[in-house]
Design a protein around this motif. Structure first.
Motif, PDB file in Angstrom:
ATOM      1  N   ARG A   1      18.224  62.126  22.206  1.00 33.65           N
ATOM      2  CA  ARG A   1      18.221  62.362  23.264  1.00 33.65           C
ATOM      3  C   ARG A   1      17.504  61.339  23.982  1.00 33.65           C
ATOM      4  N   GLY A   2      18.462  61.006  24.994  1.00 38.17           N
ATOM      5  CA  GLY A   2      19.027  59.697  25.953  1.00 38.17           C
ATOM      6  C   GLY A   2      19.650  58.178  25.239  1.00 38.17           C
ATOM      7  N   VAL A   3      20.534  58.802  24.398  1.00 36.92           N
ATOM      8  CA  VAL A   3      20.958  57.683  24.120  1.00 36.92           C
ATOM      9  C   VAL A   3      22.865  58.292  24.384  1.00 36.92           C
ATOM     10  N   PRO A   4      23.771  57.561  24.753  1.00 31.04           N
ATOM     11  CA  PRO A   4      24.698  58.256  25.568  1.00 31.04           C
ATOM     12  C   PRO A   4      25.707  58.030  24.015  1.00 31.04           C
ATOM     13  N   VAL A   5      26.554  59.746  24.550  1.00 28.30           N
ATOM     14  CA  VAL A   5      27.562  59.340  22.888  1.00 28.30           C
ATOM     15  C   VAL A   5      29.079  59.853  23.220  1.00 28.30           C
ATOM     16  N   ARG A   6      30.071  58.908  23.101  1.00 26.90           N
ATOM     17  CA  ARG A   6      31.252  58.340  23.260  1.00 26.90           C
ATOM     18  C   ARG A   6      32.049  59.339  22.597  1.00 26.90           C
ATOM     19  N   HIS A   7      32.715  60.053  23.449  1.00 28.05           N
ATOM     20  CA  HIS A   7      34.452  61.104  22.580  1.00 28.05           C
ATOM     21  C   HIS A   7      35.817  60.665  23.552  1.00 28.05           C
ATOM     22  N   GLU A   8      36.628  59.962  22.801  1.00 22.41           N
ATOM     23  CA  GLU A   8      37.606  59.857  22.165  1.00 22.41           C
ATOM     24  C   GLU A   8      38.621  61.313  24.158  1.00 22.41           C
ATOM     25  N   ALA A   9      38.826  61.242  24.158  1.00 21.49           N
ATOM     26  CA  ALA A   9      39.733  62.367  24.465  1.00 21.49           C
ATOM     27  C   ALA A   9      41.073  62.892  23.749  1.00 21.49           C
ATOM     28  N   GLU A  10      41.845  61.414  23.522  1.00 20.97           N
ATOM     29  CA  GLU A  10      42.891  62.173  22.577  1.00 20.97           C
ATOM     30  C   GLU A  10      42.631  62.753  22.024  1.00 20.97           C
TER      31      GLU A  10
ATOM     32  N   PHE B   1      28.489  66.533  21.167  1.00 24.72           N
ATOM     33  CA  PHE B   1      27.242  67.303  20.447  1.00 24.72           C
ATOM     34  C   PHE B   1      26.431  66.837  21.213  1.00 24.72           C
ATOM     35  N   ALA B   2      25.176  67.793  21.276  1.00 23.51           N
ATOM     36  CA  ALA B   2      23.865  68.047  22.068  1.00 23.51           C
ATOM     37  C   ALA B   2      22.826  67.934  21.666  1.00 23.51           C
ATOM     38  N   PRO B   3      21.673  67.135  21.347  1.00 22.99           N
ATOM     39  CA  PRO B   3      20.445  66.776  20.454  1.00 22.99           C
ATOM     40  C   PRO B   3      19.854  68.569  20.244  1.00 22.99           C
ATOM     41  N   VAL B   4      19.203  68.489  21.971  1.00 28.17           N
ATOM     42  CA  VAL B   4      18.594  69.452  22.414  1.00 28.17           C
ATOM     43  C   VAL B   4      19.312  70.321  23.275  1.00 28.17           C
ATOM     44  N   ALA B   5      19.221  71.834  24.009  1.00 29.79           N
ATOM     45  CA  ALA B   5      19.655  71.727  24.952  1.00 29.79           C
ATOM     46  C   ALA B   5      19.166  71.132  27.056  1.00 29.79           C
ATOM     47  N   GLY B   6      19.968  71.649  27.365  1.00 30.92           N
ATOM     48  CA  GLY B   6      19.065  70.587  28.469  1.00 30.92           C
ATOM     49  C   GLY B   6      20.545  70.085  29.552  1.00 30.92           C
ATOM     50  N   GLU B   7      20.475  69.590  30.958  1.00 27.29           N
ATOM     51  CA  GLU B   7      21.051  68.965  31.389  1.00 27.29           C
ATOM     52  C   GLU B   7      21.395  67.639  31.263  1.00 27.29           C
ATOM     53  N   TYR B   8      22.634  67.261  30.982  1.00 22.68           N
ATOM     54  CA  TYR B   8      22.762  66.158  30.384  1.00 22.68           C
ATOM     55  C   TYR B   8      24.045  65.489  31.989  1.00 22.68           C
ATOM     56  N   GLU B   9      24.463  64.113  31.767  1.00 17.74           N
ATOM     57  CA  GLU B   9      25.156  63.639  32.475  1.00 17.74           C
ATOM     58  C   GLU B   9      26.644  63.204  31.977  1.00 17.74           C
ATOM     59  N   VAL B  10      28.031  63.848  32.275  1.00 18.39           N
ATOM     60  CA  VAL B  10      28.683  63.807  31.685  1.00 18.39           C
ATOM     61  C   VAL B  10      29.829  62.400  32.396  1.00 18.39           C
TER      62      VAL B  10
ATOM     63  N   ILE C   1      35.498  60.428  27.291  1.00 20.52           N
ATOM     64  CA  ILE C   1      34.170  61.623  28.090  1.00 20.52           C
ATOM     65  C   ILE C   1      33.273  60.932  27.483  1.00 20.52           C
ATOM     66  N   GLU C   2      31.667  61.108  27.851  1.00 20.79           N
ATOM     67  CA  GLU C   2      30.805  60.530  27.052  1.00 20.79           C
ATOM     68  C   GLU C   2      29.152  60.762  27.741  1.00 20.79           C
ATOM     69  N   VAL C   3      28.572  61.598  27.218  1.00 22.58           N
ATOM     70  CA  VAL C   3      27.663  62.532  27.685  1.00 22.58           C
ATOM     71  C   VAL C   3      26.242  61.880  27.352  1.00 22.58           C
ATOM     72  N   ARG C   4      25.463  61.481  28.252  1.00 23.77           N
ATOM     73  CA  ARG C   4      24.540  60.912  27.796  1.00 23.77           C
ATOM     74  C   ARG C   4      23.006  61.853  29.209  1.00 23.77           C
TER      75      ARG C   4
END
Length: 474
Positions: A344-353, A390-399, A471-474
């Motif tokens: 949690r706290g490390v942004p993970v990037r996901h390619e849209a294509e 993928f989210a390591p734990v449930a909670g609020e994330y910034e997309v 899309i980056e989830v952080r």
């Protein structure tokens, strides 16, 4: 030495009372640090975190490097590298994420005759498996009259100490390999004990594993080298920590100099405790991954609360010249995608294509996009892309949505989370070859989630188009 023991005894009394006064009372629940938490299904509740907590902010302001922790009863005990007036600082908390309070005094009452003061590193405390057995402390110290560090043992009746060192020679001290540091314990389900450590000479630095006797006080077999430095890793590998998850052995380790910003956390996986260990493709923690919010993250230790995992680690907050740095302790919830750790706290990037494109949206070659392609254009109301994250734990994330929109008009997209509308994302008009981004906050369940982006069209809606890079989830 007697003064140190007296102070540590006072700490042990105060903290021991705190550990024994939780609900239920009785004998504290002592668990080995390698024990696995119960499986956590996706969409479970978020972990309870103290007010003001952030995975990118220290939980202890002062230096508390090389942290390791155990749970005893309802109290968590953390131990760190020497600093200030303590050979082994101790801190306590009611939960893994804190609030953490540094205890007064010193958890290590004295050093053995072979050790030189001022060089006590990377402590590892192991809780007893049977009533009446002592708490074990494996610590690193510099050997007197020799430019090498060795691993020694101390024992205590309380998790707060005072830990008293064992007389005689160090437990591990391979002088032909430059000594040994960074001890880490692992206990199998059947009670078999192991110790991991790093050989200290830079040219031959590697991670070793050795089986211990049932009491944890002696070596039961010769050590084996299980992991060395890879060509893409800086300088050396060190700071091992081993857990068993998903039926596999997952070895966390650090790469690089601890006093430089490129220090990082990596992992490797094996089917047998002896290996071979297959390394993950990239770091799971680094200065770059954190966007420089945490610098030089490393020396990670996995701590379980019985339900989920947390990662304790240190980061650099101040440089004082040479190898002198201030390294406070951080704590972050830790999730598992199979055997892949996600912090949690490390942004993970996901390619849209790489997501599910519904035909109206397709993969478009774009040389200046992060993966060489983008998804788009969002030209009609039925245009949509779905991306699994993928989210390591449930909670609020910034997309964070990286996009370009050269149509000359804004475009509105509906952001959905697992099929439920979450927020409206506006792709403002852009010019030239540059990409820009827009952010939205969503709630994700622990585990895999599906983020959808679909065009909002109709009366009153802007008529622009757009392309999504990632899309980056952080």
């Amino acid at each position: 030495m007697l003064v140190g023991a007296a102070v540590s005894g006072a700490v042990a009394l105060v903290v021991g009372l705190a550990a024994s006064c939780g609900p239920g009372g009785g004998e504290p629940d002592a668990r080995p640090s390698s024990s696995a938490p119960a499986p956590v299904p996706a969409q479970t509740a978020a972990p309870v975190l103290p007010s003001g907590y952030s995975p990118t902010e220290p939980v202890l302001d002062d230096s508390f490097a090389d942290p390791a922790a155990i749970k005893v009863g309802d109290t968590y005990f953390a131990y760190g590298t020497n600093g200030g007036d303590a050979m082994m600082p101790v801190a306590t908390a009611p939960a893994p994420a804190g609030p953490w309070t540094r205890s007064p005094g010193d958890g290590l009452a004295a050093l053995p005759a072979w050790a030189e003061s001022g060089w006590t590193w990377a402590p590892e405390v192991v809780a007893p498996r049977r009533e009446g057995d002592p708490y074990l402390l494996y610590f690193t110290a510099r050997r007197r009259g020799a430019d090498v560090q060795c691993i020694g043992i101390a024992t205590a009746k309380s998790p707060a100490g005072p830990f008293l060192p064992r007389d005689g020679e160090p437990l591990i001290c391979p002088e032909d390999l430059g000594g040994a540091i960074d001890a880490a314990s692992f206990v199998e389900d059947d009670g078999t004990r192991f110790l991991l450590y790093k050989s200290d000479a830079r040219a031959t630095a590697a991670i070793y594993l050795v089986q211990l006797t049932s009491d944890g006080l002696e070596l039961a077999a010769p050590p084996s080298r299980i992991l060395g430095r890879g060509g893409d890793e800086p300088v050396l590998v060190e700071a091992p920590d081993l857990v068993k998850r998903g039926g596999k052995y997952v070895l966390f380790y650090s790469a690089g100099w601890y006093f430089k910003s490129n220090y990082q956390t990596r992992y490797a996986v094996a089917s047998s405790i002896w290996g071979p260990y297959e390394k993950g493709a990239a770091p799971i923690q680094s200065t770059d991954l954190y966007g420089e919010k945490v610098e030089g993250p490393g020396s990670a230790d996995v701590l379980s609360d019985g339900t989920r995992d947390y990662l304790l680690f240190h980061g650099i907050t101040e440089y004082h010249g040479g190898s002198r740095v201030t390294r406070p302790m951080y704590v972050a919830p830790l999730g598992w995608d199979g055997t892949r750790p996600v912090v949690r706290g490390v942004p993970v990037r996901h390619e849209a294509e790489a997501g599910a494109l519904n035909g109206c949206v397709s993969a478009l070659p774009r040389p200046n996009a992060s993966g060489g392609k983008a998804a788009g254009p969002f030209a009609r109301g039925d245009c949509r892309v779905d991306v699994r994250v993928f989210a390591p734990v449930a909670g609020e994330y910034e997309v964070r949505v990286q996009y370009a929109n050269r149509s000359g008009a804004d475009s509105d997209l509906q952001l959905t989370v697992n099929g439920t509308a979450g927020a409206t994302v506006k792709l403002g008009a852009t010019e030239g070859a540059d990409w820009t981004s827009v952010t939205a906050k969503v709630r994700l369940g622990g585990g895999w989630n599906t983020l959808g982006l679909g065009r909002l069209a109709g009366a009153g809606r802007p008529a622009g188009k757009g392309q999504i890079d990632y899309i980056e989830v952080r």
